[in-house]
Design a protein around this motif. Structure first.
Motif, short mmCIF file in Angstrom:
data_model
loop_
_atom_site.label_atom_id
_atom_site.label_comp_id
_atom_site.label_asym_id
_atom_site.label_seq_id
_atom_site.Cartn_x
_atom_site.Cartn_y
_atom_site.Cartn_z
N VAL A 5 4.18 4.59 -11.01
CA VAL A 5 3.49 3.42 -11.56
C VAL A 5 2.44 2.99 -10.54
CG1 VAL A 5 3.76 1.03 -12.33
CG2 VAL A 5 5.53 2.73 -12.86
N GLU A 6 1.20 2.96 -10.96
CA GLU A 6 0.07 2.74 -10.07
C GLU A 6 -0.74 1.51 -10.48
OE1 GLU A 6 -0.43 4.45 -7.41
OE2 GLU A 6 0.60 6.36 -7.71
N GLY A 7 -1.53 1.01 -9.54
CA GLY A 7 -2.40 -0.13 -9.83
C GLY A 7 -2.79 -0.84 -8.56
N ILE A 8 -3.80 -1.67 -8.66
CA ILE A 8 -4.28 -2.40 -7.50
C ILE A 8 -3.28 -3.48 -7.09
CG2 ILE A 8 -6.71 -1.93 -7.98
CD1 ILE A 8 -6.92 -4.73 -9.19
N ALA A 62 -5.01 6.77 5.29
CA ALA A 62 -4.48 7.63 4.24
C ALA A 62 -3.44 8.60 4.81
CB ALA A 62 -5.60 8.40 3.56
N SER A 63 -3.67 9.08 6.00
CA SER A 63 -2.72 10.01 6.63
C SER A 63 -1.39 9.32 6.91
CB SER A 63 -3.30 10.57 7.93
OG SER A 63 -4.46 11.35 7.67
N LEU A 64 -1.44 8.06 7.36
CA LEU A 64 -0.20 7.33 7.61
C LEU A 64 0.59 7.12 6.32
CD1 LEU A 64 -1.32 4.61 10.19
CD2 LEU A 64 0.12 6.61 10.62
N PHE A 65 -0.10 6.73 5.26
CA PHE A 65 0.59 6.53 3.98
C PHE A 65 1.16 7.85 3.45
CE2 PHE A 65 -2.29 2.69 3.64
CZ PHE A 65 -1.26 1.78 3.82
N ALA A 66 0.43 8.96 3.67
CA ALA A 66 0.93 10.27 3.23
C ALA A 66 2.18 10.66 4.02
CB ALA A 66 -0.16 11.33 3.41
N LEU A 67 2.17 10.40 5.33
CA LEU A 67 3.33 10.73 6.17
C LEU A 67 4.54 9.88 5.79
CD1 LEU A 67 1.55 11.20 9.60
CD2 LEU A 67 2.64 12.98 8.20
N VAL A 93 1.11 9.13 -4.79
CA VAL A 93 -0.05 9.79 -4.19
C VAL A 93 -1.37 9.27 -4.76
CG1 VAL A 93 -1.14 12.02 -3.77
CG2 VAL A 93 1.36 11.82 -3.68
N ALA A 94 -1.40 8.95 -6.04
CA ALA A 94 -2.64 8.45 -6.65
C ALA A 94 -3.14 7.19 -5.97
CB ALA A 94 -2.44 8.21 -8.14
N SER A 95 -2.23 6.40 -5.42
CA SER A 95 -2.64 5.21 -4.69
C SER A 95 -3.53 5.59 -3.51
CB SER A 95 -1.40 4.45 -4.20
OG SER A 95 -1.77 3.34 -3.41
N GLU A 166 -11.89 -4.06 -6.58
CA GLU A 166 -12.68 -3.69 -7.76
C GLU A 166 -13.04 -2.20 -7.73
OE1 GLU A 166 -15.88 -6.47 -7.57
OE2 GLU A 166 -14.79 -8.00 -8.71
N ALA A 167 -13.43 -1.70 -6.55
CA ALA A 167 -13.76 -0.28 -6.43
C ALA A 167 -12.53 0.59 -6.65
CB ALA A 167 -14.36 0.00 -5.05
N THR A 168 -11.39 0.12 -6.18
CA THR A 168 -10.14 0.87 -6.36
C THR A 168 -9.73 0.88 -7.82
OG1 THR A 168 -9.45 0.30 -4.11
CG2 THR A 168 -7.74 1.09 -5.62
#
Length: 201
Positions: A5-8, A62-67, A93-95, A166-168
């Motif tokens: 489930v994704e979203g801003i 992004a690397s920290l969130f991926a780890l 991951v889409a986040s 808004e960009a996200t």
């Protein structure tokens, strides 16, 4: 099955995840895992101005969130192989793809995130991705109310940046339109999400 489930920020993901999980007797997991993950804790510190210029680096964050997600790989893999199980994720991951693309203004960031998380780190792809379709202005008002009522929910650097939100939101919409990685559904209520999950099952 794994449902993401994704979203801003302020979209209402947590509320919907809890409602859907209760109806479908599903397990849930929220990212970032701030309570148990060192990479997530470093990311939170950076977003609150405590890690020098780290938050300025879109790829560093992004690397920290991926780890953080990589640290939960064994748990995620268990839901890929186990029959009749359902895991609903509050962000995945889409986040990372949406926020990194929005921060850099570069569509190549989406491909970089997919390569990092799905290929290099070997995270499982979700069976279905839900975009909680809340307009940025409405999401901002929710986040402000949440912050006012709960001191522990103070908005971080990303949450305070309306232009970034808004960009996200636009980046998420593009991912959903492209059916990035796996099927997507745009939804604003729990019943629509439940119907989408049941259709995939």
């Amino acid at each position: 099955m794994i449902i993401a489930v994704e979203g801003i920020d302020g979209a209402g993901k947590n509320t919907l995840v809890r409602a859907v999980a209760e109806r479908l007797a599903a397990e849930t997991l929220a990212f970032p895992r701030y309570e148990v993950s060192a990479p997530a804790q470093l990311a939170r510190a950076a977003l609150n101005g405590m890690m020098g210029d780290l938050a300025d680096s879109a790829y560093g964050m992004a690397s920290l969130f991926a780890l953080d997600r990589a640290g939960a790989k064994s748990l995620l893999d268990a839901y890929v192989d186990a029959p009749d199980t359902l895991l609903i994720l509050d962000r995945y991951v889409a986040s990372n793809a949406a926020y990194t693309s929005a921060r850099t203004g570069d569509d190549a960031a989406v491909r970089w995130v997919a390569e990092l998380e799905f290929s290099t780190l070997g995270l499982p792809t979700p069976d279905l991705q839900i975009l909680v379709d809340t307009p940025p202005e409405q999401a901002r008002e929710r986040a402000q109310r949440r912050e006012a009522s709960d001191a522990s929910r103070a908005r971080d650097r990303y949450e305070r940046d309306l232009d970034l939100q808004e960009a996200t939101y636009r980046a998420y919409a593009e991912l959903a339109e492209a059916q990035w990685v796996s099927p997507w559904v745009r939804a604003a209520d729990a019943q629509t999400i439940i119907q989408a999950v049941q259709a995939v099952k």
